[in-house]
Design a protein around this motif. Structure first.
Motif, PDB file in Angstrom:
ATOM      1  N   ALA A  23      68.030  -2.852 -23.843  1.00  0.00           N
ATOM      2  CA  ALA A  23      66.750  -3.214 -23.224  1.00  0.00           C
ATOM      3  C   ALA A  23      65.633  -2.227 -23.545  1.00  0.00           C
ATOM      4  N   PRO A  24      65.840  -0.905 -23.410  1.00  0.00           N
ATOM      5  CA  PRO A  24      64.750   0.010 -23.781  1.00  0.00           C
ATOM      6  C   PRO A  24      64.348  -0.119 -25.248  1.00  0.00           C
ATOM      7  N   ALA A  25      65.332  -0.358 -26.122  1.00  0.00           N
ATOM      8  CA  ALA A  25      65.007  -0.531 -27.537  1.00  0.00           C
ATOM      9  C   ALA A  25      64.153  -1.773 -27.751  1.00  0.00           C
ATOM     10  N   LEU A  26      64.474  -2.847 -27.041  1.00  0.00           N
ATOM     11  CA  LEU A  26      63.684  -4.071 -27.167  1.00  0.00           C
ATOM     12  C   LEU A  26      62.262  -3.863 -26.669  1.00  0.00           C
ATOM     13  N   LEU A  27      62.106  -3.105 -25.587  1.00  0.00           N
ATOM     14  CA  LEU A  27      60.765  -2.813 -25.080  1.00  0.00           C
ATOM     15  C   LEU A  27      59.964  -1.987 -26.090  1.00  0.00           C
ATOM     16  N   LEU A  28      60.619  -1.000 -26.693  1.00  0.00           N
ATOM     17  CA  LEU A  28      59.938  -0.183 -27.697  1.00  0.00           C
ATOM     18  C   LEU A  28      59.553  -1.007 -28.919  1.00  0.00           C
ATOM     19  N   ILE A  29      60.450  -1.897 -29.332  1.00  0.00           N
ATOM     20  CA  ILE A  29      60.148  -2.756 -30.482  1.00  0.00           C
ATOM     21  C   ILE A  29      58.971  -3.670 -30.165  1.00  0.00           C
ATOM     22  N   ALA A  30      58.958  -4.223 -28.949  1.00  0.00           N
ATOM     23  CA  ALA A  30      57.851  -5.098 -28.554  1.00  0.00           C
ATOM     24  C   ALA A  30      56.532  -4.332 -28.549  1.00  0.00           C
ATOM     25  N   TYR A  31      56.549  -3.115 -28.003  1.00  0.00           N
ATOM     26  CA  TYR A  31      55.336  -2.297 -27.982  1.00  0.00           C
ATOM     27  C   TYR A  31      54.874  -1.971 -29.402  1.00  0.00           C
ATOM     28  N   LEU A 114      72.202   6.159 -20.984  1.00  0.00           N
ATOM     29  CA  LEU A 114      71.278   6.895 -20.127  1.00  0.00           C
ATOM     30  C   LEU A 114      70.861   8.205 -20.784  1.00  0.00           C
ATOM     31  N   GLY A 115      71.833   8.957 -21.287  1.00  0.00           N
ATOM     32  CA  GLY A 115      71.519  10.242 -21.901  1.00  0.00           C
ATOM     33  C   GLY A 115      70.672  10.110 -23.147  1.00  0.00           C
ATOM     34  N   GLY A 116      70.981   9.117 -23.973  1.00  0.00           N
ATOM     35  CA  GLY A 116      70.215   8.937 -25.202  1.00  0.00           C
ATOM     36  C   GLY A 116      68.768   8.574 -24.945  1.00  0.00           C
ATOM     37  N   TRP A 117      68.539   7.665 -24.005  1.00  0.00           N
ATOM     38  CA  TRP A 117      67.163   7.262 -23.734  1.00  0.00           C
ATOM     39  C   TRP A 117      66.390   8.353 -23.009  1.00  0.00           C
ATOM     40  N   LEU A 118      67.073   9.156 -22.195  1.00  0.00           N
ATOM     41  CA  LEU A 118      66.397  10.306 -21.595  1.00  0.00           C
ATOM     42  C   LEU A 118      65.946  11.286 -22.676  1.00  0.00           C
ATOM     43  N   TYR A 119      66.779  11.469 -23.694  1.00  0.00           N
ATOM     44  CA  TYR A 119      66.410  12.386 -24.773  1.00  0.00           C
ATOM     45  C   TYR A 119      65.257  11.836 -25.607  1.00  0.00           C
ATOM     46  N   VAL A 120      65.272  10.537 -25.873  1.00  0.00           N
ATOM     47  CA  VAL A 120      64.157   9.924 -26.593  1.00  0.00           C
ATOM     48  C   VAL A 120      62.865  10.077 -25.794  1.00  0.00           C
ATOM     49  N   SER A 121      62.954   9.888 -24.476  1.00  0.00           N
ATOM     50  CA  SER A 121      61.778  10.062 -23.621  1.00  0.00           C
ATOM     51  C   SER A 121      61.290  11.504 -23.651  1.00  0.00           C
ATOM     52  N   GLN A 206      63.396  17.147 -40.208  1.00  0.00           N
ATOM     53  CA  GLN A 206      62.677  17.985 -39.275  1.00  0.00           C
ATOM     54  C   GLN A 206      62.853  17.443 -37.861  1.00  0.00           C
ATOM     55  N   ARG A 207      62.190  18.064 -36.900  1.00  0.00           N
ATOM     56  CA  ARG A 207      62.444  17.728 -35.501  1.00  0.00           C
ATOM     57  C   ARG A 207      62.197  16.257 -35.161  1.00  0.00           C
ATOM     58  N   PRO A 208      61.089  15.629 -35.571  1.00  0.00           N
ATOM     59  CA  PRO A 208      60.918  14.209 -35.228  1.00  0.00           C
ATOM     60  C   PRO A 208      62.054  13.336 -35.758  1.00  0.00           C
ATOM     61  N   GLU A 209      62.500  13.627 -36.978  1.00  0.00           N
ATOM     62  CA  GLU A 209      63.603  12.842 -37.541  1.00  0.00           C
ATOM     63  C   GLU A 209      64.901  13.086 -36.771  1.00  0.00           C
ATOM     64  N   ARG A 210      65.126  14.330 -36.366  1.00  0.00           N
ATOM     65  CA  ARG A 210      66.355  14.628 -35.617  1.00  0.00           C
ATOM     66  C   ARG A 210      66.354  13.931 -34.259  1.00  0.00           C
ATOM     67  N   ILE A 211      65.211  13.927 -33.586  1.00  0.00           N
ATOM     68  CA  ILE A 211      65.126  13.240 -32.296  1.00  0.00           C
ATOM     69  C   ILE A 211      65.403  11.754 -32.473  1.00  0.00           C
ATOM     70  N   LEU A 212      64.805  11.175 -33.497  1.00  0.00           N
ATOM     71  CA  LEU A 212      64.964   9.742 -33.727  1.00  0.00           C
ATOM     72  C   LEU A 212      66.415   9.388 -34.038  1.00  0.00           C
ATOM     73  N   VAL A 213      67.019  10.114 -34.973  1.00  0.00           N
ATOM     74  CA  VAL A 213      68.391   9.803 -35.382  1.00  0.00           C
ATOM     75  C   VAL A 213      69.373  10.062 -34.246  1.00  0.00           C
ATOM     76  N   LEU A 214      69.289  11.240 -33.639  1.00  0.00           N
ATOM     77  CA  LEU A 214      70.254  11.594 -32.601  1.00  0.00           C
ATOM     78  C   LEU A 214      70.051  10.761 -31.342  1.00  0.00           C
ATOM     79  N   GLY A 215      68.797  10.636 -30.907  1.00  0.00           N
ATOM     80  CA  GLY A 215      68.539   9.899 -29.673  1.00  0.00           C
ATOM     81  C   GLY A 215      68.949   8.442 -29.759  1.00  0.00           C
ATOM     82  N   LEU A 216      68.561   7.771 -30.841  1.00  0.00           N
ATOM     83  CA  LEU A 216      68.878   6.350 -30.960  1.00  0.00           C
ATOM     84  C   LEU A 216      70.365   6.112 -31.202  1.00  0.00           C
ATOM     85  N   SER A 217      71.008   6.972 -31.983  1.00  0.00           N
ATOM     86  CA  SER A 217      72.441   6.775 -32.229  1.00  0.00           C
ATOM     87  C   SER A 217      73.243   6.938 -30.944  1.00  0.00           C
TER      88      SER A 217
END
Length: 422
Positions: A23-31, A114-121, A206-217
């Motif tokens: 659900a959070p991924a779908l909301l982000l995709i919609a945004y 829960l942990g992954g989406w908290l980290y993305v946030s 770099q950091r943005p890529e690490r957040i994206l890869v780790l958080g979403l995975s």
């Protein structure tokens, strides 16, 4: 309310676990899609949006300039709203730390969505705090220092949570490697910039890529687990394992990439041309490794030899093939003294065998570590950090394939390459 309560307690059904992770991924995709449509209209009407701060941050290898400018435009309403509301930048920073710490605890407890989406946030807030500080005139060296240090805690919290969850699995090793790599990447940049080198565009993870890869995975891994093992109380979370393994490899590769750039920049030299020697060495290594692997498996399966011993013998067998092909093809160093090259190659091969055998032995101390995985990881690390640099700069240093100035004219002294291009 009952679904929300079940989500926090971890007692959701498989279908709801899929939904709450997606659900959070779908909301982000919609945004993002709505923002993309608005961005296209804006570009057609007034031209492409350009963010100067995005240029100042530099580019990672996994993003483009256009993508970063679009992301800056997409996040603009958020930081403008926070700035208009008078939210202190330091409050945003500390909130990001709290979310990341909570994410690490949730991951350690097995609550990956829960942990992954908290980290993305937390990563999103880390982007916003600096923007708010500069928009409200509150940017300061102390705030920048606080933000930089707390960023390390945010990333470490999630990786420590993963390490705790995987403490009895082979994934513990990638977690620890990712933890150290995520600390070394910013350290090399900070050290380089303190010495006067420009490092902002160096490195692909770099950091943005690490957040994206780790958080979403991590956040999306419960989807697969709910499908393949819905009743498993402690699933392996393969997507998260793949993500942290990717971070482990690429973060250290980025750190070494930055370190090599820094050493060259401080010494005033330029990188040599590896366009011929590197791919050929990889091909030679692959062929020698195939022979090595066959010998290792034959000894382990056929004779029951221990993995460290079998690895050492396999390295020696592969070394004979590697020397011949490296000398006549990869580095085209037939004009060099064969005896000297052979002695140097024996040193490199012998030390490589020792490093490979020792690396396998050490990795097998980890719980649930597979001997084949240990063999592959050790071979990769030893090749990148030991074999190829020594083959290029020590064993076959006079070959024309490593000549940066003219591939047709060998140099009498390899050090002349740096002088000619200074």
């Amino acid at each position: 309310m009952s679904v929300l309560s079940d989500w926090f307690t971890g007692s959701l059904s498989a279908a709801l676990r899929i939904w709450t992770a997606a659900a959070p991924a779908l909301l982000l995709i919609a945004y993002a899609l709505i923002g993309l449509a608005a961005y296209v209209v804006r570009t057609l009407a007034w031209g492409r949006f350009h963010d100067e701060e995005a240029d100042g941050r530099g580019l990672g290898g996994l993003t483009t300039a256009r993508a970063r400018h679009f992301f800056a435009w997409l996040m603009r309403p958020l930081w403008q709203g926070l700035a208009a509301a008078g939210v202190p930048p330091n409050a945003i920073t500390t909130l990001a730390v709290g979310l990341a710490a909570g994410g690490g605890v949730a991951i350690a407890a097995g609550r990956f969505a829960l942990g992954g989406w908290l980290y993305v946030s937390a990563g999103a807030l880390d982007y916003l705090d600096g923007r708010v500080a500069r928009a409200t005139g509150q940017a300061s060296p102390s705030g920048a220092a606080l933000d930089s240090v707390l960023d390390r805690y945010c990333e470490s919290a999630v990786l420590v949570g993963l390490a705790w969850y995987y403490r009895e699995s082979w994934v513990l090793l990638p977690c620890l490697l990712a933890l150290t790599g995520s600390l070394f990447v910013p350290y090399v940049r900070a050290r380089g910039e303190a010495l006067g080198a420009t490092m902002k565009d160096v490195g692909f993870m770099q950091r943005p890529e690490r957040i994206l890869v780790l958080g979403l995975s991590v956040a999306l891994s419960p989807i697969l687990e709910a499908i393949i093992s819905p009743e498993d109380p402690r699933p392996p979370h393969w997507i998260a394992a793949a993500g942290v393994t990717l971070i482990a490899l690429t973060s250290h590769a980025t750190a070494f990439q930055r370190l090599a750039f820094l050493v060259r920049a401080l010494s005033g030299s330029l990188p040599r041309d590896d366009r011929r020697s590197l791919p050929r060495t990889i091909a030679v290594s692959a062929l020698a490794t195939a022979l090595d692997f066959a010998v290792v498996q034959m000894l382990m399966i056929g004779t029951g030899a221990p993995p460290p011993l079998a690895t050492g013998v396999g390295c020696v067998a592969g070394g004979i093939v590697a020397f011949t092909l490296s000398r006549v093809w990869a580095f085209a160093a037939e004009a060099g003294p064969r005896g000297s090259q052979a002695m140097r190659f024996v040193f490199v091969s012998g030390s490589s065998a020792a490093l490979n055998a020792g690396g396998v032995a050490v990795l097998l101390l980890l719980p649930a570590m597979n001997d084949r995985l240990a063999w592959v990881l050790t071979r990769l690390v030893v090749f990148v950090t030991w074999n190829y640099p020594l083959l290029r700069d020590h064993v076959f240093a006079l070959g024309p394939a490593v000549n940066d100035v003219n591939d047709d004219v060998p140099l009498s002294d390899p050090r002349e390459r740096d002088v000619s291009r200074a």
